[in-house]
Design a protein around this motif. Structure first.
Motif, PDB file in Angstrom:
ATOM      1  N   GLU A  40      -3.710  -0.927  -6.108  1.00 42.93           N
ATOM      2  CA  GLU A  40      -2.627  -0.027  -6.464  1.00 42.93           C
ATOM      3  C   GLU A  40      -1.326  -0.804  -6.669  1.00 42.93           C
ATOM      4  OE1 GLU A  40      -2.464   3.322  -3.790  1.00 42.93           O
ATOM      5  OE2 GLU A  40      -0.448   3.761  -4.548  1.00 42.93           O
ATOM      6  N   VAL A  41      -1.109  -1.756  -5.752  1.00 42.28           N
ATOM      7  CA  VAL A  41       0.078  -2.607  -5.879  1.00 42.28           C
ATOM      8  C   VAL A  41       0.086  -3.299  -7.237  1.00 42.28           C
ATOM      9  CG1 VAL A  41       1.238  -4.669  -4.984  1.00 42.28           C
ATOM     10  CG2 VAL A  41       0.265  -3.008  -3.396  1.00 42.28           C
ATOM     11  N   ASN A  64       0.787  -0.808 -10.043  1.00 42.16           N
ATOM     12  CA  ASN A  64       2.184  -0.380 -10.004  1.00 42.16           C
ATOM     13  C   ASN A  64       3.112  -1.446 -10.535  1.00 42.16           C
ATOM     14  OD1 ASN A  64       1.469   2.019  -8.987  1.00 42.16           O
ATOM     15  ND2 ASN A  64       1.915   1.496  -6.844  1.00 42.16           N
ATOM     16  N   SER A  65       2.847  -2.653 -10.090  1.00 40.57           N
ATOM     17  CA  SER A  65       3.717  -3.764 -10.506  1.00 40.57           C
ATOM     18  C   SER A  65       3.648  -3.964 -12.014  1.00 40.57           C
ATOM     19  CB  SER A  65       3.309  -5.034  -9.769  1.00 40.57           C
ATOM     20  OG  SER A  65       4.088  -6.102 -10.227  1.00 40.57           O
ATOM     21  N   ALA A 113      -2.525  -7.061   1.995  1.00 42.78           N
ATOM     22  CA  ALA A 113      -3.312  -5.839   1.871  1.00 42.78           C
ATOM     23  C   ALA A 113      -4.678  -6.137   1.280  1.00 42.78           C
ATOM     24  CB  ALA A 113      -2.562  -4.853   0.981  1.00 42.78           C
ATOM     25  N   GLN A 120      -5.802  -0.425  -1.745  1.00 43.27           N
ATOM     26  CA  GLN A 120      -4.369  -0.546  -1.490  1.00 43.27           C
ATOM     27  C   GLN A 120      -3.754  -1.616  -2.406  1.00 43.27           C
ATOM     28  OE1 GLN A 120      -3.542  -1.757   2.476  1.00 43.27           O
ATOM     29  NE2 GLN A 120      -1.483  -0.901   2.481  1.00 43.27           N
ATOM     30  N   VAL A 121      -4.424  -2.763  -2.416  1.00 41.52           N
ATOM     31  CA  VAL A 121      -3.851  -3.865  -3.189  1.00 41.52           C
ATOM     32  C   VAL A 121      -4.033  -3.650  -4.687  1.00 41.52           C
ATOM     33  CG1 VAL A 121      -5.821  -5.460  -3.275  1.00 41.52           C
ATOM     34  CG2 VAL A 121      -3.486  -6.349  -3.022  1.00 41.52           C
ATOM     35  N   ASN A 161      -2.602 -12.032  -0.630  1.00 41.28           N
ATOM     36  CA  ASN A 161      -2.336 -10.636  -0.341  1.00 41.28           C
ATOM     37  C   ASN A 161      -2.586 -10.315   1.137  1.00 41.28           C
ATOM     38  OD1 ASN A 161      -1.595  -9.848  -2.874  1.00 41.28           O
ATOM     39  ND2 ASN A 161      -3.663  -9.236  -3.489  1.00 41.28           N
ATOM     40  N   ASP A 178       3.922 -10.402  -6.406  1.00 43.09           N
ATOM     41  CA  ASP A 178       3.482  -9.028  -6.161  1.00 43.09           C
ATOM     42  C   ASP A 178       1.998  -8.938  -5.880  1.00 43.09           C
ATOM     43  OD1 ASP A 178       6.048  -8.466  -6.626  1.00 43.09           O
ATOM     44  OD2 ASP A 178       5.765  -7.277  -8.457  1.00 43.09           O
ATOM     45  N   TYR A 179       1.236  -9.857  -6.468  1.00 46.11           N
ATOM     46  CA  TYR A 179      -0.208  -9.738  -6.320  1.00 46.11           C
ATOM     47  C   TYR A 179      -0.823 -11.134  -6.356  1.00 46.11           C
ATOM     48  CZ  TYR A 179      -5.065  -8.440  -7.328  1.00 46.11           C
ATOM     49  OH  TYR A 179      -6.417  -8.301  -7.289  1.00 46.11           O
TER      50      TYR A 179
END
Lengths: 386, 379, 325
Positions: free
Chosen positions: A110-111, A114-115, A103, A107-108, A101, A95-96
């Motif tokens: 946030e990913v 969120n994850s 992104a 943006q990243v 990445n 995910d990160y």
């Protein structure tokens, strides 16, 4: 791999997904077998691994970079058998990762958040690099937060924390004296969490892969040593599996670089090889998938002990290692060495026996004839008298 | 009583059989010279002395003490009645010692340097080996001189030499008694420096005395044995009365031996090792039983006169002496460190070959030279 | 006859008295340390069993590898020195003591230890006393025991005499020689040090003056186990040091008193008897053997008196025999 298992796997539908992504069935099985071997599991485990890899829900992985050189990631990316980037991306849900990445920026970030929120208690956290602690940890910042804050925030929410590389494991090169940033390993920050350390500079990508597969397959963490390292990879000294070990046992040492002994591949202990005090599977696992001898000692440089806290980056490179206790090879002569020559042989025993037998027979014969002779002599003397 | 050549055919059947053994021995000896000691023997770094030194030299010379023991009895204790036995005893001794000397040349690795033992620059009088070597070398020479009249007797052209020889003979006889006294005891002293390698059952500072006494008793035993054996083998009448008197000396000496042997064992507290129940304790018991047998038999005047018992006790005495020497040098000798030793086939065959040659020489000499006392046949 | 027998006993007892009364005067003491003795100190706790000393020894003394059955089987050679013990091509040997699981070094139970076996260079060598041709000689100043092949007759009495089983003989050569550690005296003369000490990477074997080595050994015995100590490498007064924790030593310097003393001394954390080193009296076998021999033979007085008596006795009896006949 058992016969039954292989047929099962060979005909199994579950591979189609991977095949579509360009991983041949043959390569895939090779990979599973190699992983089983790395983890020190029976080869039949390859089937189970294949099954897991084919069917498991990809666990989310969050890969954090702190103070480091990205060598571990680079090394992972260059693992090629089978095309490991395919596998790692399909096996896990990465995910990160700051290196990979697509992104960027907010943006990243946030990913990431969120994850973490979505998968709290379920994701695997991989940390690369040490955490600076001096001056409030200002020496390493990502998205405005210090590494210290990031790890303290995300770390406790992970299902498992893997510290990859020497930096993450115990501070690595940044923690070498005088350690201006106060660099520390992840386990010194997250003191309450079990952390799997995979030291190495860089860490062997296969050790990471094996650890993750182990976790996925058996749903538990592999057995760890006192330093938090999986025993299957760090259970033995480099010295024990080194291809130059026979030279050590025979007393043949390279005395300096480029000398006769060095050219002949003799032991590098006298040049400062830390193999005798460093636990790692480098001599077996090797690097770069390019065949034999592709590891430091294999290329002629002494091991510098990167997987061992207090050795790598701490001891001078050419200082001779302290040889840890290793059960001496069975080939060494014992204190009392039974000799193979000089003992009795059938020939020797036979002739000795024959001689003794002949002597006894002759003795009995003589004793007998002596009695006869005596009577004869007596008779003669009596006759003479008469 | 005069000595007289026996005469008769030399190449008899037993002689030819002996020749076969002799030739095998010689071939193996040649092999040893070209391929090294290890090629024919089981000698090793733990057991540097094996069959050859222990049998051919240490035991062989003790068996060859017949001449010495008889000379002591005849000339020192002035028992002229035994004179008829001296020459054959002397000759057997001469062969025994000469072949011990030959064995040294086979056994020593750097035999071409053997003279260094005697040269002033290299000789080491501190070494017991030096003493043994000097005495044995001298004694071999002395014995040949003592025996030399046999070559000249009955030959007119040598009469002058014989007379001269007989005039100085007393000195050589005296020397021939002194030298074995010295080196037979030293053969025991040799093992003192081996220290802990030799089992406490045998290792003692009394080794020289014990070796001397047993060498003398073995000397008498071999005279008895030889006389009886040649009576049978060469079909001559028995010399029982003289032999039984001679054999009477053995038990007296053995009692002295036992006093020192067991007194020392008890004093050192080593006697308990008899109960170790191993090869050593077994061999120790066997050795001493063989010593006890002649004592028991020969103290009885009646049994002493019986040639069968006489023969058996002589054999027992010889075996005891042989075993005592093998026990001190090999059975009771344990260098440790996993070394083992048992003579190899070739090694034994070389010793057998040497013994065969010795017997062949004995037969040739008694048949051609005046060695055995003349038999007075019924007219 | 009685007269002569009495004469003989008189003479005999004179000889015996001469021999025995002079005993105390002639007792040969065990020799002491040579004035400028050099030696080696082996510390088993520092030894890592790498056998570099064996390689150094073979290099310095130009001794060949011992070939194993495995080599012979595969038809290769020069791959491996497979000497199992000191032998005629190996003057220096690392052996290993193992007990139980052999898990920890320098522990008697369930542990292991290495030991380096080589000539002890005794103060009073039994081999020197035994050798009839003076082929084994102890240097009167530096004290190493050397071998002279031109004097040696190959009788191997030295092998019988040596309690440490050091002299080895080339049993498989037509023109054999004896082989023993001579403390690399050919290198020492050129100002170098012994092969074993030069090659040893850890300081387990160090070379130096015996007095210095003994002082160093005593110092080590007084160290507290676990403390760090800077161990010299190669020579006792070397600038090259290696720091490491001190093991728990057995409180004994092997070779200090054994057989009267030796110039190769050892320290260990495992009892020396377990390492195959014999328990030795504090006097040499040579002194015992020579005391006995000198008592019997000093000045040849005993034997000469004995010979005199025998000459008289035989002269009388041969005369009597001749007149009898």
């Amino acid at each position: 791999m058992s016969k039954k298992g292989s047929i099962d796997v060979m005909t199994g539908q579950r591979l189609t997904g991977l095949e579509q992504k360009g991983v041949s069935r043959r390569d895939f099985l090779k990979f599973c077998t190699a992983m089983a071997a790395t983890m020190g599991m029976p080869l039949s485990m390859a089937d189970l691994i294949a099954e897991t890899v084919g069917s498991a829900k990809r666990p989310p992985v969050i890969w954090l970079h702190f103070q480091e050189c990205t060598g571990c990631t680079e090394s992972l990316l260059r693992a090629t058998h089978p095309s490991i980037e395919h596998l790692i991306l399909d096996l896990i849900s990465l995910d990160y990762s700051e290196t990979l990445n697509a992104a960027a920026g907010h943006q990243v970030e946030e990913v990431l958040h969120n994850s973490v929120k979505e998968n709290e208690g379920k994701f695997i956290l991989v940390c690369e690099g040490s955490v600076p602690t001096n001056d409030g940890g200002i020496y390493c910042k990502i998205g405005g937060s210090t590494a210290l804050d990031i790890i303290k925030d995300i770390g406790p929410k992970a299902a498992a924390v893997v510290a990859i590389g020497s930096c993450a494991s115990w501070g690595g090169v940044q923690s070498a004296a005088p350690n201006p940033t106060g660099a520390k390993g992840i386990n010194q920050i997250l003191t309450d969490t079990t952390i799997i350390n995979l030291p190495g500079c860089p860490a062997s990508p296969y050790n990471l892969l094996s650890t993750i597969l182990y976790y996925l397959t058996l749903k538990k963490l592999p057995e760890l040593d006192a330093m938090g390292r999986p025993k299957f990879a760090y259970g033995r000294l480099v010295h024990e599996n080194c291809e130059r070990r026979p030279h050590f046992d025979a007393g043949r040492f390279a005395e300096e670089f480029g000398d006769d002994g060095h050219r002949q591949g003799w032991c590098l202990y006298k040049l400062g090889c830390k193999g005798p005090e460093t636990y790692a599977n480098c001599p077996i696992q090797l690097y770069g998938d390019v065949g034999s001898n592709a590891w430091p000692v294999g290329t002629g440089h002494p091991c510098f002990g990167c997987t061992e806290k207090g050795v790598g980056f701490t001891k001078p490179i050419h200082q001779q290692a302290t040889v840890f206790t290793v059960t001496p090879p069975a080939t060494y002569p014992d204190i009392v060495e039974e000799k193979t020559t000089g003992g009795w042989t059938i020939g020797g025993a036979a002739i000795a026996g024959a001689a003794a037998g002949a002597a006894v027979t002759a003795g009995i014969k003589v004793a007998k004839s002596l009695s006869e002779q005596e009577t004869k002599d007596n008779q003669t003397s009596e006759k003479e008298k008469s | 009583m005069e000595s007289k050549p026996l005469g008769g055919k030399i190449f008899t059947k037993p002689f030819k059989i002996l020749m076969v053994f002799g030739i095998i021995g010689v071939i193996l000896i040649l092999k040893r010279y070209f391929l090294g000691l290890g090629s024919v023997s089981n000698l090793n770094d733990g057991y540097p002395w094996g069959m050859w030194i222990v049998y051919d030299v240490v035991t062989g010379t003790a068996i060859a003490c017949g001449g010495y023991a008889m000379a002591m009895l005849i000339y020192i204790f002035n028992k002229g009645e035994y004179h008829p036995l001296i020459r054959s005893a002397l000759m057997a001794g001469m062969f025994g010692y000469t072949l011990a000397g030959v064995s040294i040349y086979i056994d020593t690795g750097r035999w071409w340097n053997l003279q260094n033992i005697f040269l002033p620059g290299t000789a080491n009088p501190n070494s017991i080996m030096f003493e043994v070597a000097v005495c044995v070398a001298l004694y071999v020479a002395v014995m040949w001189i003592e025996f030399s009249p046999a070559f000249f007797e009955g030959k007119e052209q040598h009469k002058g030499k014989l007379k001269l020889l007989n005039k100085v003979m007393f000195f050589f006889i005296a020397l021939g008694i002194l030298l074995p006294t010295l080196h037979q005891s030293s053969l025991g002293s040799l093992m003192i420096i081996a220290g802990q390698k030799v089992s406490p059952l045998w290792q003692t500072n009394w080794l020289p005395l014990l070796y001397l006494i047993t060498a003398i008793t073995m000397g008498y035993a071999i005279v008895v044995f030889e006389s009886l054996f040649s009576s049978i083998g060469l079909k001559r009448p028995l010399e029982t009365s003289m032999l039984s008197k001679l054999a009477g000396v053995i038990p007296k000496l053995l009692i002295v031996y036992f006093v020192f042997r067991f007194g020392d064992l008890i004093y050192r507290g080593a006697l308990g090792h008899i109960f170790d129940i191993d090869l050593k304790s077994f061999m120790f018991i066997l050795e001493n039983l063989l010593y006890i047998y002649p004592v028991v038999i020969l103290f009885s005047a009646a049994k002493r006169k019986n040639p069968k018992y006489l023969f058996l006790s002589a054999v027992s005495m010889l075996l005891a002496g042989v075993l005592y020497r093998f026990n001190t040098y090999l059975v009771g000798f344990n260098p440790g460190n996993g070394y083992v030793y048992f003579p190899s086939f070739s090694e034994i065959m070389i010793t057998v070959g040497i013994i065969a040659i010795e017997i062949m020489a004995y037969l040739v000499f008694v048949k051609t030279l005046p060695v055995l006392p003349q038999v007075k046949h019924a007219q | 006859m009685n007269l002569q027998r009495r004469d003989f006993f008189k003479v005999l007892s004179a000889g015996v008295i001469t021999a025995t009364t002079s005993r105390s005067a002639q007792a040969r003491p065990t020799f002491k340390q040579p004035p400028d003795a050099v030696g080696l100190l082996y510390d088993a706790t520092l030894c890592i069993g790498c056998k570099a000393c064996e390689v150094g020894c073979k290099t310095r003394n130009e001794k060949p590898n011992v070939h194993s059955e495995i080599e012979e089987y595969f038809g290769v050679s020069g791959v491996w020195d497979d000497s199992r013990d000191l032998d005629s091509a190996t003057m220096n040997k690392i052996k290993v003591y193992k007990n139980g699981t052999a898990a920890v070094k320098d522990r008697e139970i369930d542990g292991f230890s290495f030991v380096k076996r080589a000539c002890m260079h005794c103060f009073d060598p039994d081999c020197q006393s035994a050798c009839p041709t003076s082929a084994l000689i102890k240097d009167p100043v530096k004290g190493y025991v050397t071998y002279d092949k031109d004097a040696c007759c190959g009788c191997r009495y030295c092998q019988v005499a040596c309690q440490y089983l050091i002299p080895k003989f080339e049993y498989h050569k037509a023109l054999p020689e004896l082989v023993k550690c001579e403390m690399c005296n050919h290198i020492l003369e050129e100002g170098g040090i012994t092969g074993c000490a030069e090659w040893c990477p850890t300081g387990a074997t160090i070379y130096g003056k015996l007095d210095d080595l003994m002082a160093e050994a005593r110092k080590r015995l007084e160290l507290k186990p676990g403390d760090r100590y800077s161990f010299s490498v190669h020579t006792v007064d070397s600038d090259e040091k290696k720091s490491r924790p001190v093991e728990k030593y057995i409180d004994h310097i092997y070779g200090e008193k054994e057989g009267g003393g030796a110039q190769y001394i050892m320290l260990s954390a495992v009892p020396f008897q377990k390492l195959g080193l014999p328990e030795m009296p504090e006097t040499s076998g040579a002194s015992k053997s020579e005391t006995l021999q000198h008592t019997l033979y000093k000045g040849l007085i005993g034997p000469i008196i004995l010979l005199g008596g025998m000459v008289v006795a035989t002269y009388r009896s041969t005369k009597k025999h001749q007149t009898d006949e």
